[in-house]
Design a protein around this motif. Structure first.
Motif, PDB file in Angstrom:
ATOM      1  N   SER B 194      50.575  17.686  47.370  1.00  0.00           N
ATOM      2  CA  SER B 194      51.437  18.848  47.570  1.00  0.00           C
ATOM      3  C   SER B 194      52.406  18.634  48.735  1.00  0.00           C
ATOM      4  CB  SER B 194      50.598  20.104  47.791  1.00  0.00           C
ATOM      5  OG  SER B 194      49.835  19.975  48.963  1.00  0.00           O
ATOM      6  N   THR B 195      51.982  17.864  49.740  1.00  0.00           N
ATOM      7  CA  THR B 195      52.860  17.627  50.895  1.00  0.00           C
ATOM      8  C   THR B 195      53.039  16.135  51.140  1.00  0.00           C
ATOM      9  OG1 THR B 195      50.981  17.741  52.407  1.00  0.00           O
ATOM     10  CG2 THR B 195      52.225  19.776  52.060  1.00  0.00           C
ATOM     11  N   PHE B 196      54.075  15.812  51.896  1.00  0.00           N
ATOM     12  CA  PHE B 196      54.406  14.427  52.229  1.00  0.00           C
ATOM     13  C   PHE B 196      54.525  14.351  53.749  1.00  0.00           C
ATOM     14  CE2 PHE B 196      57.989  11.203  52.591  1.00  0.00           C
ATOM     15  CZ  PHE B 196      57.180  10.109  52.366  1.00  0.00           C
ATOM     16  N   LEU B 202      54.696  18.095  57.864  1.00  0.00           N
ATOM     17  CA  LEU B 202      54.369  18.099  56.438  1.00  0.00           C
ATOM     18  C   LEU B 202      55.625  18.503  55.686  1.00  0.00           C
ATOM     19  CD1 LEU B 202      50.851  19.793  56.348  1.00  0.00           C
ATOM     20  CD2 LEU B 202      51.408  17.369  56.112  1.00  0.00           C
ATOM     21  N   LEU B 203      56.150  17.576  54.875  1.00  0.00           N
ATOM     22  CA  LEU B 203      57.329  17.894  54.062  1.00  0.00           C
ATOM     23  C   LEU B 203      56.882  18.116  52.618  1.00  0.00           C
ATOM     24  CD1 LEU B 203      59.808  15.297  55.608  1.00  0.00           C
ATOM     25  CD2 LEU B 203      59.228  17.601  56.389  1.00  0.00           C
ATOM     26  N   ILE B 204      57.857  18.406  51.760  1.00  0.00           N
ATOM     27  CA  ILE B 204      57.568  18.688  50.349  1.00  0.00           C
ATOM     28  C   ILE B 204      57.046  17.418  49.656  1.00  0.00           C
ATOM     29  CG2 ILE B 204      58.697  19.296  48.155  1.00  0.00           C
ATOM     30  CD1 ILE B 204      58.504  21.712  50.011  1.00  0.00           C
ATOM     31  N   GLY B 205      55.885  17.496  49.034  1.00  0.00           N
ATOM     32  CA  GLY B 205      55.304  16.335  48.360  1.00  0.00           C
ATOM     33  C   GLY B 205      55.675  16.263  46.885  1.00  0.00           C
ATOM     34  N   GLY B 207      53.887  16.413  44.329  1.00  0.00           N
ATOM     35  CA  GLY B 207      53.225  17.428  43.516  1.00  0.00           C
ATOM     36  C   GLY B 207      53.973  18.748  43.512  1.00  0.00           C
ATOM     37  N   SER B 208      54.607  19.080  44.630  1.00  0.00           N
ATOM     38  CA  SER B 208      55.347  20.341  44.711  1.00  0.00           C
ATOM     39  C   SER B 208      56.658  20.255  43.938  1.00  0.00           C
ATOM     40  CB  SER B 208      55.613  20.704  46.173  1.00  0.00           C
ATOM     41  OG  SER B 208      54.385  20.883  46.842  1.00  0.00           O
ATOM     42  N   ILE B 209      57.264  19.076  43.932  1.00  0.00           N
ATOM     43  CA  ILE B 209      58.487  18.877  43.147  1.00  0.00           C
ATOM     44  C   ILE B 209      58.155  18.942  41.652  1.00  0.00           C
ATOM     45  CG2 ILE B 209      60.273  17.185  42.553  1.00  0.00           C
ATOM     46  CD1 ILE B 209      60.033  16.184  45.508  1.00  0.00           C
TER      47      ILE B 209
END
Lengths: 308, 308
Positions: B194-196, B202-205, B207-209
């Motif tokens: 979910s995060t990167f 913590l940025l957008i991972g 999984g969230s994209i």
């Protein structure tokens, strides 16, 4: 089962029965930038009968002022800001009236101009949103962007909606605010439509964008302001006391079963589905009795055509 | 309960017990662009003992070749492509070996160079991805972009992963392929983190994209290739027959309980969690017996420091 509107008598009985006519816009009044047939005449007819018309839209990229201009441009004259309820306006009203966010707090916006303008009209300062410093000009993502490292301590709320200039920085900066202070900043969604119809295509909707930051942060929005949520209906009833008292004097006209028709029905209004948008006649006729629209019609312009 | 590695004897018994050492990279080997203390020496020590080292990463933005360069740049010499398993490589192998997509079919990519390069090495033509025509240069979204209106009929599969140059056009074009032909094109996710984590944020991972296009299309990925999915482990075992026969000869070292440790455990390997990444000691000690890592350590470099 839903009744199809196909005679002058039916239209006249609708004119007798209802005082308030609520409309979804895209798929009912226009398709993108094209006005649908005989809509101008139908709105004119309703106004000549002293009916109250209210336009209800989930598209948060525009403000009510933008909509006033759009109606004029398409030839529907004399529509005022007070006749328009958009999800960006509903979100701004929510921040002001329900959250009662102090005016010295800022609002972080994931979305466009419409949200910024409505919040600004209510006295709030917005950050994020359409700030050109958030546009990366194709040069790539900067992980040391101040939008990620220097969070504004005055931000008291996050409002998220549709954004056609979306990028990784905007999403990741929004995530920082959603995670901030133990995930305690209120998280307001303008609407959660999964898709956004445009030029005959289904594009990414506000709900799908919000899903990104919801999944990444492990949070769900604290409030959803657009149709079918009744916060929007409550706002409409607040400024139309007669509708509040007698919701059955209102007819909600839309092109989506799961937003427009649900919105009207749950607000106690009768409903009319037009087939110029996203649903088909067989979809409508397949609805179970308790959720079927009261009426359906090929198009809104039939009101005018059938009475001439 | 997990055993903390804190003595020379414990390290020596680990060296005796295991032949295969699998590593997550970020949070274990490096943090972003900084190598963690004594990692070079630890890897050197393992290699001098003829241990087999395998680097397993969910970051799909890089190809195995990119990782070879990164290891060299950080001073870890002599790591070969065959020692690296990335989720972009795993996705490409999935398309080739499991889907058996014919080589004259194209792959639509939502993501970066890493996915494109791995697919290209296996003989596939990719479209989308890093194509500069998908970058909007801040001039706004074009709803009439040919990426939305002229879908390539030769596309036979969609692969989605992390993309730092994400925008509304890339997401909406991906949606067109996911909806195409009655939603029948295979939809492959590199990973669903979910995060990167990047530069301490913590940025957008990925999984969230992926969640965005999944929500908009009403589909879930048909396959998820990264950790903790065992498709990745199966690929590793395929080229390491001894590990396949005796998974208990392998130790999976990582910094995340819900991906790395799960990945190792479900593959039949023992597991070691290092505290240089995302988890805390109290998190580790709070795990129930059946999911607790076999061991934990302050850092990977302790292997070297404790034996000197």
């Amino acid at each position: 089962m839903s009744v199809k509107i196909s005679s002058k008598e039916q239209v006249e009985s609708i004119f007798d029965k209802y005082e308030y006519f609520l409309f979804d816009c895209d798929g009912v009044i226009w398709l993108g930038d094209h006005i649908l047939p005989k809509v101008i005449e139908t709105i004119g007819l309703l106004k000549s009968l002293n009916k109250i018309v209210i336009f209800v839209t989930n598209n948060s990229s525009k403000s009510r002022n933008d909509y006033v201009s759009k109606f004029e441009k398409l030839g529907i004259k004399g529509i005022t800001k007070e006749e328009i309820f958009g999800s960006s306006y509903a979100a701004a009203v929510y921040v002001d009236k329900i959250l009662e966010l102090p005016k010295d707090k800022k609002v972080w916006v994931l979305g466009e101009h419409g949200i910024e303008q409505e919040l600004s009209e209510l006295g709030y300062t917005t950050i994020g949103g359409t700030d050109p410093k958030l546009i990366e000009n194709g040069v790539g993502f900067d992980p040391e962007s101040p939008f990620l490292t220097d969070l504004d301590p005055e931000v008291g709320c996050v409002v998220a909606g549709l954004g056609l200039t979306l990028n990784y920085l905007k999403l990741s900066a929004t995530l920082q605010y959603l995670l901030k202070d133990n995930k305690s900043l209120p998280f307001i969604a303008t609407n959660i439509d999964s898709t956004f119809p445009m030029k005959g295509k289904l594009l990414i909707g506000a709900g799908s964008i919000i899903e990104t930051v919801a999944f990444a942060s492990g949070r769900q929005p604290d409030a959803i302001c657009g149709k079918p949520n009744q916060a929007m209906m409550d706002g409409i009833k607040e400024v139309n006391p007669n509708l509040k008292k007698n919701p059955s004097r209102g007819l909600m006209i839309g092109d989506r079963l799961n937003t427009d028709m649900k919105f009207g029905r749950e607000g106690g209004l009768d409903t009319l589905l037009v087939l110029t948008g996203i649903e088909t006649e067989s979809n409508v006729l397949a609805q179970e009795k308790q959720v079927a629209p009261t009426y359906y019609a090929d198009k809104l312009g039939d009101f005018y055509e059938l009475t001439k």
